[in-house]
Design an enzyme around this catalytic site. Structure first.
Site: not given
Ligand code: PLP
Length: 427
Positions: A385-386
């Site tokens: 998710f970055c």
């Protein structure tokens, strides 16, 4: 609103019907069907709103209308150029109202949150240091890291301890800015904007709030909270991709070199010398994304029309149902940054927007996401998710699953997701 895990998953049909939550707003593509491995076509259940929420039908109508009266923006004398220019500038004011901006705040239309934070980093005064938490999306880490002036604080197991750690860091050496997310894109946990703002200001720092995961779900007011800068993306507030916002204090932005050099940002140009505008135009060189701005403004109007109270109830009901359902399944570990506060009984958790990150025992996150898509037509997100530093620290460096929802989601979607996960986990 506090998300409390007290609504059991309903097994009684009549009760389930009574507790059913229908979508709160019409989204484009709600009836879209997708193929499954069995050969069936099923309605797509979108549980990836935190990445990109579907556009509201209201937004699509506003964009279609603007497209029909579309002409050049800013410099055209023709009637439709004037209509388009007025629409673009009106969008700025709608955004300002939506987030309670001060009259003198600059509202810059950017490409997205990432772009907006890069612009903020570009406008950071020389030598000014920035304090960030390790829970941030890369968009709120890397632009600061690149300045070479970022100081990172590792979030503590509770919100209070984390605020204390931030306080200690800001007290230890001056910082120009505290840059912090308002809601985690991994867990949905909401951070207290007002307390963070007071904390930053106590130590002479300004605050930038990454509102990417918040502004569609909770009211924000720069004027009443004192937040100095707020950034967010259109595609997470029910507008399509391509436009975002940086709103905040004008002085740093006016003092910074124009973000892009080019037409529209200039007051006067000679071959060897240029005078630049101040205000939003300074950082919006080139033809702007008028339709993106119109879409964000329409989304802001639609959200305001629904009201955050109603939105809060809707999302709370769905989140309670989802959390309770997940808790009843074997081998599911929820991801949390903060422990439940001691003073809230019955396992209550911190306030959360409609995001649930979790791991499934014995299954890779990608396997879970592919199973849900291939067998059930359900779209979720898997990976890191970055937010790699956070995932690693939480012990999920190989990734996790994230489910997220919003205005177009109903309880039947949640039940479908839970039933699919029950099949996968053998519950
Ligand atoms: N900040 C947060 C909290 C996010 O969740 C995201 C996207 O997921 C971003 C920033 C980056 O948004 P964008 O990709 O629109 O620039």
């Amino acid at each position: 609103m506090t998300a409390v895990l007290e609504t059991p998953v309903c097994t009684d049909d009549a009760l389930a019907a009574a507790l059913a939550v229908t979508p709160l707003a019409e989204v484009v593509g709600a009836e879209e069907t997708v193929p499954t491995v069995s050969g069936a076509q099923v309605r797509y259940a979108n549980f990836d709103y935190a990445a990109s929420a579907p556009a509201l039908a209201f937004v699509a109508a506003a964009v279609t209308k603007a497209l029909g009266q579309y002409a050049s923006v800013h410099r055209g004398a023709g009637h439709l150029s004037q209509v388009t220019t007025a629409r673009y500038e009106r969008a700025r004011e709608t955004v300002r109202r939506f987030v309670g901006g001060r009259a003198d705040d600059t509202v810059v239309f950017t490409r997205n949150t990432t772009d907006a934070i890069n612009l903020a980093a570009h406008a950071l005064p020389a030598d000014g240091e920035v304090v960030v938490l390790d829970i941030e999306h890369h968009a709120n880490l890397l632009p600061w890291q690149r300045t070479g002036r970022a100081r990172t604080v590792v979030a503590r197991p509770t919100l209070d301890a984390t605020l204390d750690a931030l306080e200690a860091e800001l007290a230890s050496a001056p910082a120009a800015l505290l840059a912090v997310t308002a809601a985690s894109n991994v867990t949905g946990e909401v951070l207290p904007i007002r307390r963070l703002t007071a904390l930053a200001h106590r130590h002479g720092a300004r605050i930038l709030i990454d509102g990417a995961q918040l502004v569609a779900h909770r009211p924000v007011s720069l004027a009443s909270s004192g937040v100095d800068y707020l950034v967010f993306s259109g595609h997470k507030v029910y507008a399509p991709f391509g436009a975002g916002v940086l709103i905040g204090r004008p002085d740093w932005l006016d003092a910074a070199e124009p973000y892009l050099a080019g037409g529209g940002a200039t007051a006067h140009v000679e071959l060897t010398e240029t005078t630049w505008h101040t205000g939003a135009a300074r950082h919006e060189a080139g033809s702007p994304n008028v339709l993106g701005a119109v879409a964000i403004a329409a989304a802001a109007e639609a959200i305001t029309g629904l009201g955050f109270e109603l939105i809060g109830y809707h999302e709370h009901d769905l989140l309670s149902r989802l959390d309770a359902g997940l808790a009843a399944l074997p081998g599911i570990t929820p991801l949390r940054i903060f422990e439940a506060p001691d003073d809230v009984p019955n396992g209550a958790v911190a306030d959360r927007v409609g995001i649930a990150g979790f791991a499934v025992a014995g299954r890779a996150a990608r396997e879970v996401a592919e199973y849900l898509s291939d067998h059930h037509g359900i779209g979720v997100r898997d990976g890191k998710f970055c937010a790699h530093p956070l995932l690693s620290r939480l012990g999920h460096g190989d990734g996790a699953v994230r489910v997220s929802f919003g205005l177009g989601t109903g309880s039947d979607d949640v039940d479908r997701l839970l039933a699919a996960l029950a099949q996968l986990t053998g519950a």
